[in-house]
Design a protein around this motif. Structure first.
Motif, short mmCIF file in Angstrom:
data_model
loop_
_atom_site.label_atom_id
_atom_site.label_comp_id
_atom_site.label_asym_id
_atom_site.label_seq_id
_atom_site.Cartn_x
_atom_site.Cartn_y
_atom_site.Cartn_z
N GLU A 35 1.29 7.18 -17.99
CA GLU A 35 1.64 7.24 -16.57
C GLU A 35 2.80 6.28 -16.31
O GLU A 35 2.78 5.12 -16.72
N LYS A 36 3.84 6.78 -15.62
CA LYS A 36 5.02 5.97 -15.36
C LYS A 36 5.44 6.12 -13.90
O LYS A 36 4.98 7.03 -13.19
N LYS A 37 6.29 5.24 -13.44
CA LYS A 37 6.80 5.30 -12.07
C LYS A 37 8.33 5.22 -12.09
O LYS A 37 8.91 4.52 -12.90
N LEU A 38 8.94 5.96 -11.17
CA LEU A 38 10.40 6.02 -11.09
C LEU A 38 10.83 5.68 -9.67
O LEU A 38 10.32 6.23 -8.69
N SER A 39 11.77 4.76 -9.52
CA SER A 39 12.30 4.38 -8.21
C SER A 39 13.27 5.44 -7.73
O SER A 39 14.15 5.89 -8.47
N LEU A 40 13.09 5.87 -6.46
CA LEU A 40 13.96 6.92 -5.90
C LEU A 40 14.75 6.44 -4.69
O LEU A 40 15.35 7.25 -3.99
N GLY A 41 14.76 5.13 -4.42
CA GLY A 41 15.54 4.62 -3.31
C GLY A 41 14.67 3.93 -2.28
O GLY A 41 13.47 3.74 -2.47
N THR A 42 15.29 3.55 -1.16
CA THR A 42 14.58 2.87 -0.07
C THR A 42 14.75 3.65 1.22
O THR A 42 15.77 4.32 1.44
N TYR A 43 13.76 3.56 2.06
CA TYR A 43 13.82 4.18 3.39
C TYR A 43 14.30 3.10 4.39
O TYR A 43 13.88 1.96 4.30
N PRO A 44 15.19 3.41 5.34
CA PRO A 44 15.68 4.74 5.72
C PRO A 44 16.98 5.17 5.03
O PRO A 44 17.50 6.24 5.31
N TYR B 39 0.86 -1.19 0.00
CA TYR B 39 0.00 0.00 0.00
C TYR B 39 0.89 1.24 0.00
O TYR B 39 2.10 1.18 0.28
N LYS B 40 0.28 2.39 -0.34
CA LYS B 40 1.03 3.63 -0.52
C LYS B 40 0.77 4.62 0.61
O LYS B 40 -0.35 4.72 1.12
N LEU B 41 1.84 5.38 0.92
CA LEU B 41 1.74 6.56 1.78
C LEU B 41 2.12 7.75 0.93
O LEU B 41 3.29 7.90 0.53
N ALA B 42 1.14 8.59 0.59
CA ALA B 42 1.38 9.67 -0.36
C ALA B 42 2.08 10.86 0.28
O ALA B 42 1.85 11.18 1.45
N ASP B 43 2.96 11.50 -0.51
CA ASP B 43 3.57 12.76 -0.10
C ASP B 43 3.01 13.85 -1.02
O ASP B 43 1.79 14.01 -1.09
N GLU B 44 3.83 14.55 -1.73
CA GLU B 44 3.38 15.61 -2.64
C GLU B 44 4.01 15.44 -4.01
O GLU B 44 5.07 14.82 -4.15
N LEU C 172 9.74 1.60 0.03
CA LEU C 172 10.34 2.00 -1.25
C LEU C 172 9.79 3.34 -1.71
O LEU C 172 8.55 3.53 -1.78
N TRP C 173 10.68 4.25 -2.05
CA TRP C 173 10.27 5.56 -2.57
C TRP C 173 9.98 5.41 -4.07
O TRP C 173 10.76 4.84 -4.82
N ARG C 174 8.84 5.98 -4.47
CA ARG C 174 8.45 5.96 -5.87
C ARG C 174 7.92 7.35 -6.27
O ARG C 174 7.35 8.07 -5.45
N ALA D 14 14.18 15.68 -2.72
CA ALA D 14 15.18 16.31 -3.59
C ALA D 14 15.29 15.56 -4.91
O ALA D 14 15.41 16.17 -5.98
N ARG D 15 15.24 14.25 -4.86
CA ARG D 15 15.31 13.45 -6.08
C ARG D 15 14.04 13.64 -6.92
O ARG D 15 14.10 13.67 -8.15
N ARG D 16 12.92 13.76 -6.23
CA ARG D 16 11.67 14.02 -6.95
C ARG D 16 11.76 15.35 -7.71
O ARG D 16 11.41 15.44 -8.89
#
Length: 405
Positions: free
Chosen positions: A48-57, A18-23, A37-39, A66-68
């Protein structure tokens, strides 16, 4: 509503992701395994596409934002950040695959397939070992300064000639990299003149007829390996390069026509070379044939008949006979023949040059000379061997008329 660290720490895995939305399309994907996982969700080319931005923490919330933002700047410039990432990854993979070492090995394999001698490829591999500091670097990213620093290490150790030869080898590898589109420039070219030039050392040779006779008698009295003695006896009569002598094969010797045909791959100038054999040279070869005639090499290694004689064998034998490095070398037999044949005044300079297999800058002239001087070379080989016999016997020295310009 923006995502907070409190919300992230409170997230618990569920049966399904499931997702936890940011902005601005950023969200954290919570996996059933507990992974976070950051997406980034975005649209490009109407899809519509998705880009991986890394893993938390490992990638914090601020880092993910910043990557977004960096990805969104690419979108504003009409660049798909996902496609750009794949392109960069492909380029990085290509750079890693095309290191200097990998390209150099490919180049060495190429020249080996082209028929270069084993000694040539062996030296190339040795040069590659000495260039290890740049070996794992992408060939397209090596700068002249980086290469020079590696070469200067050899120079600092007093290996001036080695440094020069390393630059030359590196230049050939980079030239091959450019030709095969792995590099856009050759960083070794600007370094011409950047290294200290070694003093030219002329190979020692005995040039006085009387001393040549003494050397021939010393060879007759040599008590080492029979094949080494045979090589020492033959060397003055054929005056080929030491590498050509020790790599001689029985398949190259035509006793009926009294000629030794050396293939191009064994010659320094990469041209086949025919050596007329005097009766004395033929006799020496017949003698050694009884020892090694069943094998491949005329002068095999004492350790293995599958390999030729060591490159140091002739020189070592000369040292055991009392001839120092400043007196005579294996290569010196060529200088002896060149000097005394020219001073005899009996033979044309062109015939002597052809006998020594020296390169003629004029290719048309060289092609003509290969055939035009054969008869003279056969006669010269016979005369030279007879002259050596007289010198060895210690008889009357034939007066050589020095040629004046």
């Amino acid at each position: 509503m923006s995502l907070t660290y409190t919300a992230i720490r409170a997230a618990k895995p569920r049966a399904k992701p499931y997702k936890l939305a940011d902005e601005k399309g950023l969200f954290l994907l919570v996996q059933p395994s507990g992974g976070l996982l950051w997406r980034l969700k975005y649209r490009a080319d109407g899809k519509e596409k998705k880009l991986s931005l890394g893993t938390y923490p490992a990638t914090s919330l601020s880092d993910a934002r910043a990557r977004r933002d960096a990805a969104r700047k690419l979108l504003e410039a009409s660049v798909d950040p996902g496609a750009a990432r794949k392109q960069k990854q492909a380029e990085q993979a290509l750079s890693i695959a095309n290191t200097f070492k990998s390209v150099a090995m490919e180049y060495i394999d190429k020249i080996e397939r082209e028929g270069r001698t084993a000694s040539t490829t062996k030296k190339a591999r040795w040069f590659l070992e000495l260039l290890a500091p740049i070996g794992e670097r992408p060939v397209a990213e090596i700068s002249p300064q980086e290469l020079l620093a590696t070469l200067k290490k050899q120079e600092a150790r007093g290996r001036l000639e080695t440094a020069q030869r390393l630059r030359s080898f590196a230049a050939r590898v980079f030239r091959y990299a450019v030709a095969t589109t792995r590099a856009s420039s050759n960083p070794a070219e600007p370094l011409r003149g950047a290294l200290v030039s070694p003093r030219v050392k002329h190979r020692a040779a005995i040039l006085e007829p009387k001393r040549v006779g003494e050397l021939l008698r010393a060879i007759e009295g040599y008590e080492g390996q029979p094949t080494t003695m045979a090589a020492l006896k033959l060397a003055p009569h054929v005056f080929v390069r030491p590498g050509e002598l020790r790599h001689a094969e029985w398949a190259e010797i035509d006793f009926d026509k009294a000629v030794w045909i050396i293939p191009a791959g064994k010659m320094k100038m990469r041209q086949p070379h025919s050596v007329p054999l005097s009766k004395q040279a033929v006799a020496i070869l017949h003698d050694v044939q009884r020892l090694t005639g069943r094998g491949r090499y005329v002068f095999p290694s004492t350790r293995s008949a599958a390999r030729p004689m060591s490159e140091n064998t002739i020189t070592a034998a000369l040292r055991r006979m009392g001839y120092g490095g400043d007196e005579m070398t294996g290569h010196g037999f060529r200088s002896t023949a060149s000097t005394l044949l020219n001073e005899s005044g009996r033979w044309s300079a062109d015939a002597i040059e052809r006998a020594l297999a020296h390169k003629d800058a004029d290719l048309v002239r060289a092609a003509y000379h290969r055939g035009a001087h054969w008869k003279e070379r056969v006669e010269m080989a016979a005369w030279w061997s007879n002259y050596l016999d007289k010198l060895r016997a210690g008889g009357e020295i034939i007066q050589l008329s020095r040629i004046t310009s």
